[in-house]
Motif scaffolding. Sequence first.
Motif, PDB file in Angstrom:
ATOM      1  N   ASP A  17       0.868  -1.176   0.000  1.00 13.59           N
ATOM      2  CA  ASP A  17       0.000   0.000   0.000  1.00 13.59           C
ATOM      3  C   ASP A  17       0.905   1.226   0.000  1.00 13.59           C
ATOM      4  O   ASP A  17       1.641   1.463   0.958  1.00 13.59           O
ATOM      5  CB  ASP A  17      -0.892  -0.025   1.246  1.00 13.59           C
ATOM      6  CG  ASP A  17      -1.914   1.111   1.272  1.00 13.59           C
ATOM      7  OD1 ASP A  17      -1.579   2.223   0.813  1.00 13.59           O
ATOM      8  OD2 ASP A  17      -3.018   0.889   1.772  1.00 13.59           O
ATOM      9  N   LYS A  18       0.855   2.018  -1.066  1.00 16.12           N
ATOM     10  CA  LYS A  18       1.790   3.138  -1.198  1.00 16.12           C
ATOM     11  C   LYS A  18       1.572   4.196  -0.122  1.00 16.12           C
ATOM     12  O   LYS A  18       2.527   4.876   0.287  1.00 16.12           O
ATOM     13  CB  LYS A  18       1.677   3.764  -2.590  1.00 16.12           C
ATOM     14  CG  LYS A  18       2.182   2.865  -3.710  1.00 16.12           C
ATOM     15  CD  LYS A  18       2.621   3.659  -4.918  1.00 16.12           C
ATOM     16  CE  LYS A  18       3.905   4.404  -4.665  1.00 16.12           C
ATOM     17  NZ  LYS A  18       4.464   5.033  -5.868  1.00 16.12           N
ATOM     18  N   ALA A  19       0.342   4.352   0.324  1.00 18.22           N
ATOM     19  CA  ALA A  19       0.071   5.393   1.318  1.00 18.22           C
ATOM     20  C   ALA A  19       0.632   5.023   2.682  1.00 18.22           C
ATOM     21  O   ALA A  19       1.210   5.861   3.383  1.00 18.22           O
ATOM     22  CB  ALA A  19      -1.431   5.645   1.413  1.00 18.22           C
ATOM     23  N   THR A  20       0.476   3.753   3.060  1.00 15.72           N
ATOM     24  CA  THR A  20       0.914   3.331   4.390  1.00 15.72           C
ATOM     25  C   THR A  20       2.279   2.663   4.381  1.00 15.72           C
ATOM     26  O   THR A  20       2.854   2.421   5.447  1.00 15.72           O
ATOM     27  CB  THR A  20      -0.101   2.342   4.981  1.00 15.72           C
ATOM     28  OG1 THR A  20      -0.128   1.152   4.182  1.00 15.72           O
ATOM     29  CG2 THR A  20      -1.499   2.958   5.020  1.00 15.72           C
ATOM     30  N   LYS A  21       2.766   2.320   3.170  1.00 18.92           N
ATOM     31  CA  LYS A  21       4.046   1.605   3.014  1.00 18.92           C
ATOM     32  C   LYS A  21       3.977   0.212   3.632  1.00 18.92           C
ATOM     33  O   LYS A  21       5.015  -0.411   3.883  1.00 18.92           O
ATOM     34  CB  LYS A  21       5.212   2.381   3.661  1.00 18.92           C
ATOM     35  CG  LYS A  21       5.316   3.827   3.209  1.00 18.92           C
ATOM     36  CD  LYS A  21       5.613   3.942   1.732  1.00 18.92           C
ATOM     37  CE  LYS A  21       5.783   5.395   1.318  1.00 18.92           C
ATOM     38  NZ  LYS A  21       5.985   5.549  -0.144  1.00 18.92           N
ATOM     39  N   GLN A  22       2.775  -0.289   3.868  1.00 18.92           N
ATOM     40  CA  GLN A  22       2.615  -1.582   4.515  1.00 18.92           C
ATOM     41  C   GLN A  22       2.369  -2.681   3.488  1.00 18.92           C
ATOM     42  O   GLN A  22       1.747  -2.461   2.445  1.00 18.92           O
ATOM     43  CB  GLN A  22       1.434  -1.549   5.502  1.00 18.92           C
ATOM     44  CG  GLN A  22       1.636  -0.597   6.666  1.00 18.92           C
ATOM     45  CD  GLN A  22       2.801  -0.995   7.548  1.00 18.92           C
ATOM     46  OE1 GLN A  22       2.913  -2.141   7.963  1.00 18.92           O
ATOM     47  NE2 GLN A  22       3.673  -0.035   7.831  1.00 18.92           N
ATOM     48  N   LEU A  23       2.858  -3.879   3.817  1.00 22.87           N
ATOM     49  CA  LEU A  23       2.605  -5.047   2.995  1.00 22.87           C
ATOM     50  C   LEU A  23       1.141  -5.423   3.146  1.00 22.87           C
ATOM     51  O   LEU A  23       0.634  -5.606   4.256  1.00 22.87           O
ATOM     52  CB  LEU A  23       3.505  -6.204   3.450  1.00 22.87           C
ATOM     53  CG  LEU A  23       3.484  -7.485   2.631  1.00 22.87           C
ATOM     54  CD1 LEU A  23       4.064  -7.240   1.249  1.00 22.87           C
ATOM     55  CD2 LEU A  23       4.280  -8.571   3.346  1.00 22.87           C
ATOM     56  N   VAL A  24       0.440  -5.529   2.014  1.00 21.18           N
ATOM     57  CA  VAL A  24      -0.993  -5.810   2.068  1.00 21.18           C
ATOM     58  C   VAL A  24      -1.245  -7.250   2.474  1.00 21.18           C
ATOM     59  O   VAL A  24      -2.165  -7.566   3.207  1.00 21.18           O
ATOM     60  CB  VAL A  24      -1.643  -5.509   0.696  1.00 21.18           C
ATOM     61  CG1 VAL A  24      -3.088  -5.964   0.674  1.00 21.18           C
ATOM     62  CG2 VAL A  24      -1.557  -4.008   0.414  1.00 21.18           C
ATOM     63  N   LYS A  25      -0.438  -8.160   2.000  1.00 20.72           N
ATOM     64  CA  LYS A  25      -0.594  -9.574   2.323  1.00 20.72           C
ATOM     65  C   LYS A  25       0.783 -10.187   2.319  1.00 20.72           C
ATOM     66  O   LYS A  25       1.721  -9.646   1.745  1.00 20.72           O
ATOM     67  CB  LYS A  25      -1.497 -10.256   1.289  1.00 20.72           C
ATOM     68  CG  LYS A  25      -1.573 -11.772   1.425  1.00 20.72           C
ATOM     69  CD  LYS A  25      -2.302 -12.387   0.259  1.00 20.72           C
ATOM     70  CE  LYS A  25      -2.171 -13.900   0.285  1.00 20.72           C
ATOM     71  NZ  LYS A  25      -2.843 -14.565  -0.825  1.00 20.72           N
ATOM     72  N   GLY A  26       0.922 -11.338   2.971  1.00 25.60           N
ATOM     73  CA  GLY A  26       2.228 -11.991   2.969  1.00 25.60           C
ATOM     74  C   GLY A  26       2.788 -12.143   1.569  1.00 25.60           C
ATOM     75  O   GLY A  26       3.647 -11.395   1.132  1.00 25.60           O
ATOM     76  N   VAL A  27       2.285 -13.095   0.823  1.00 24.32           N
ATOM     77  CA  VAL A  27       2.753 -13.350  -0.539  1.00 24.32           C
ATOM     78  C   VAL A  27       1.605 -13.950  -1.339  1.00 24.32           C
ATOM     79  O   VAL A  27       0.873 -14.800  -0.848  1.00 24.32           O
ATOM     80  CB  VAL A  27       3.944 -14.336  -0.553  1.00 24.32           C
ATOM     81  CG1 VAL A  27       4.413 -14.584  -1.980  1.00 24.32           C
ATOM     82  CG2 VAL A  27       5.102 -13.820   0.282  1.00 24.32           C
ATOM     83  N   TYR A  28       1.453 -13.488  -2.578  1.00 18.24           N
ATOM     84  CA  TYR A  28       0.550 -14.131  -3.526  1.00 18.24           C
ATOM     85  C   TYR A  28       1.386 -15.052  -4.405  1.00 18.24           C
ATOM     86  O   TYR A  28       2.430 -14.649  -4.917  1.00 18.24           O
ATOM     87  CB  TYR A  28      -0.161 -13.109  -4.407  1.00 18.24           C
ATOM     88  CG  TYR A  28      -1.138 -12.226  -3.666  1.00 18.24           C
ATOM     89  CD1 TYR A  28      -2.463 -12.603  -3.501  1.00 18.24           C
ATOM     90  CD2 TYR A  28      -0.733 -11.008  -3.134  1.00 18.24           C
ATOM     91  CE1 TYR A  28      -3.361 -11.791  -2.819  1.00 18.24           C
ATOM     92  CE2 TYR A  28      -1.626 -10.191  -2.452  1.00 18.24           C
ATOM     93  CZ  TYR A  28      -2.938 -10.589  -2.301  1.00 18.24           C
ATOM     94  OH  TYR A  28      -3.818  -9.799  -1.637  1.00 18.24           O
ATOM     95  N   HIS A  29       0.934 -16.278  -4.579  1.00 23.61           N
ATOM     96  CA  HIS A  29       1.655 -17.232  -5.410  1.00 23.61           C
ATOM     97  C   HIS A  29       0.805 -17.555  -6.636  1.00 23.61           C
ATOM     98  O   HIS A  29      -0.179 -18.296  -6.526  1.00 23.61           O
ATOM     99  CB  HIS A  29       1.941 -18.526  -4.637  1.00 23.61           C
ATOM    100  CG  HIS A  29       2.910 -18.350  -3.513  1.00 23.61           C
ATOM    101  ND1 HIS A  29       4.271 -18.373  -3.696  1.00 23.61           N
ATOM    102  CD2 HIS A  29       2.715 -18.135  -2.188  1.00 23.61           C
ATOM    103  CE1 HIS A  29       4.873 -18.204  -2.533  1.00 23.61           C
ATOM    104  NE2 HIS A  29       3.950 -18.039  -1.603  1.00 23.61           N
ATOM    105  N   PRO A  30       1.129 -17.015  -7.808  1.00 23.53           N
ATOM    106  CA  PRO A  30       0.392 -17.411  -9.007  1.00 23.53           C
ATOM    107  C   PRO A  30       0.438 -18.917  -9.206  1.00 23.53           C
ATOM    108  O   PRO A  30       1.405 -19.585  -8.822  1.00 23.53           O
ATOM    109  CB  PRO A  30       1.137 -16.672 -10.131  1.00 23.53           C
ATOM    110  CG  PRO A  30       1.749 -15.488  -9.449  1.00 23.53           C
ATOM    111  CD  PRO A  30       2.132 -15.981  -8.084  1.00 23.53           C
TER     112      PRO A  30
END
Length: 788
Positions: A460-473
Amino acid sequence: MIKKFTFLLLSFWLATHTLYAQIGDGPARKKLDKAIQDMNLARYEQAAASFTELYKQYPTDTLVNYGLGYCYAQSSNPNEQVKGIPYFEFALPSRSEDIPTTLPRDLAQLYHKAYRFEEAINLYTKYKNILPKNSAELKTIYRQVEMCRSGVVLMKKPLEVVIQNMGSEINTKYTEYSPIINGEEDLLIYTTLRPINVIDPKSGESREAECILYARKESGSTTWTSPKRLEGCDYNVASVALTPDAQKIILFVGATNGGGDLYIGDIDDNKVVNLRAFESKINSAGLENSGSLSSDEQVLYFSSNRAGGFGGQDLYKIEKDKNGRWANPINLGAEVNTKYDEEAPFIHPDKKTLYFHSSGHNSMGNDDIFKTIMVNGKFTKPTNMGYPINSTYNDNFFVVSPDGKKGYFSSDRPGGFGGQDIYFLGIPEEQDVVPLTLVKGRVLAGDSLKPVPTKIKVIDKATKQLVKGVYHPDRKTGNYLIIFPPGKNYDMIVEAKGYVPHTININIPDQTYFHELYQQIHLKPVKQFDVVVGQQVTVQNAFKDVNPNGGSEKIKVTPRMANEAMLVRDSLDVYDLMDNVIAASDSTAFEYLLDLMFKVNPLDKVNFKDSAIAEPPVTATFFFDEKDKLVPMIVGNDTIYTAPVLYTDSADLHKNRPVMLEGKQPEAAVYKAVTRIYFDSDKADLKAEYYAALDKVIAQLKEYPSVAVEVDGYADSDGNKDYNLKLSNRRAKEVLKYMTGKGVLRRRVVAKGFGQLLREGKIKSDTDKQKDRKVEIKIVKAPQHNGK
């Protein structure tokens, strides 16, 4: 775990009674004895058959009426239960000692199920008045009256919704419950309770056990495939929750002592693998039987009967800390939890709307479905979802699709196939559905564009926080699915095996409708003379919303559509998910709406060449000699060095990093000048005498940052064309090698061999041939930005 509607059982006084009213000794007396014996052994079908025969002979016999009514009331089929009402009504005025004093309560329960709430309240009240003041049953009767009063209120404002049994392909005469769906709504996983090939030593009958089934929708289809058992799951395991990308599943695993824990596993090719229990902060010595992960997998909501709660099953919330470890669980408090059971939480992808079922609050009959909304960090007082979503039977395990247009739940209401069935709830596509964006994408790599192992991290660019651990396609298709709330800006860090990490910016508009974004990401090697010198990333987005009239423009609900569908507003407050609900006034509108609801847009069907739905592809190239240009991205406690951010939104393309810096501009003569480097016959060795000329070109590149250079290699007409093409490449490559060795970036050089020059007439002298053994160097204008 499921709960059955508890019919308050009578004490089987019948076994000791000897007064049989009109029935004396003889065959009828023996049949009545057998009917009573079957009732005492809970063989209600056999008892009902005997009472039915007796009723034909003795339709005014109080005891026969009561017995037949009681057998109907005890049926496992809700369609049969309320058939006991007229027989109980006949027996109720009797003052015979053969009729138990619990009859008013028993009939009240049937009235309750039949939505005859006022009559049920009257009989519950009469029964309450004959109970001792210290009777433990008083609390139960008071609660039954409360539920009836809730039913009166809720029935005054029925919701015009589309509720549909999912049919015999999914539902059976047994129990099906706890449906869970993936973000694309083409995978349904649910639990069934049915006999298995194991004989219970006590009863001698087949044991019932829970097992998990799944069904799929084929691309473009509106029907489900035949269910299959989900491999990797034993019996007495129930479905709980699914991540939107359908790569992880939460399961309930029962214990022999009546307890049970929550587990999480990975789904690999229709099989659960790597199943592991949640840690002790989540699983306790008690019972944890349901849960739901937030869309970013940072928060888990779950139910537990651990010590310290408000009674029964309570709802808890537990979050991950900055190190990715679970903190301590927090009870959601007295606003949400009651002394009854609160179970099956489902947190919507908006991360603020929580659904659950409860036998407390203002339930109208055992389990009802409720919702609560987080405001200023606290959940509001739960709201009953209303009738007919809720009934006087068990309505539970509610989940909703990411777009807010479809819900799924289980219920043992009348009209099903038996036990609990799974139902579909239809909600209109209109301006008040949850305005989330569902990103369906695919990562392919290499010259042949094949899936490669990939990880996607979202910031999240505003909070600089990771939105989720990892997405694995998906490792077989490269497909991924991510859900975003509106009005935010994100950086997607794509780490594909064998490639430099790339950061792709995605801007989610502040829309008021559900949005589907289709995205394809292609990673390719960049080669100069068959040597990989860099990588290229190409991103293309497409927007393809469902339109009932065809075409690709976004749906707008017209007054005509609203009329046909009878769209109404009610107390559900759909902006948070279900403010507006839908009903069809006729079969044509009904079919039209179902087609709209079930329509899917698989990625394979998206035409990225269609300018009406697809944006132009955005491309950026990274050369390995520019590693100093890698951008550090802070991801949790890690730092990932990625290629410069690539902006894909048309309004942001100007932000893409300039390849060449702005600076002094050359005069026209600089572009017209041609520097020629000559070579010996059949040779590609760069002579020292040309170093000065090349250094002059290099100086121009330094003086003018906004220019590039073309290096064109040639050969004379001696020999065959294929050999001369290779020779000209070698000559251009030598010049390229000299320039990059002097610090010229590869992206500023376009080098290529063109083979032998064609000249009119026959070349007679070596002097003429010498003129063709060369490399020509020209200053040209460089592209100003990546992404164009």
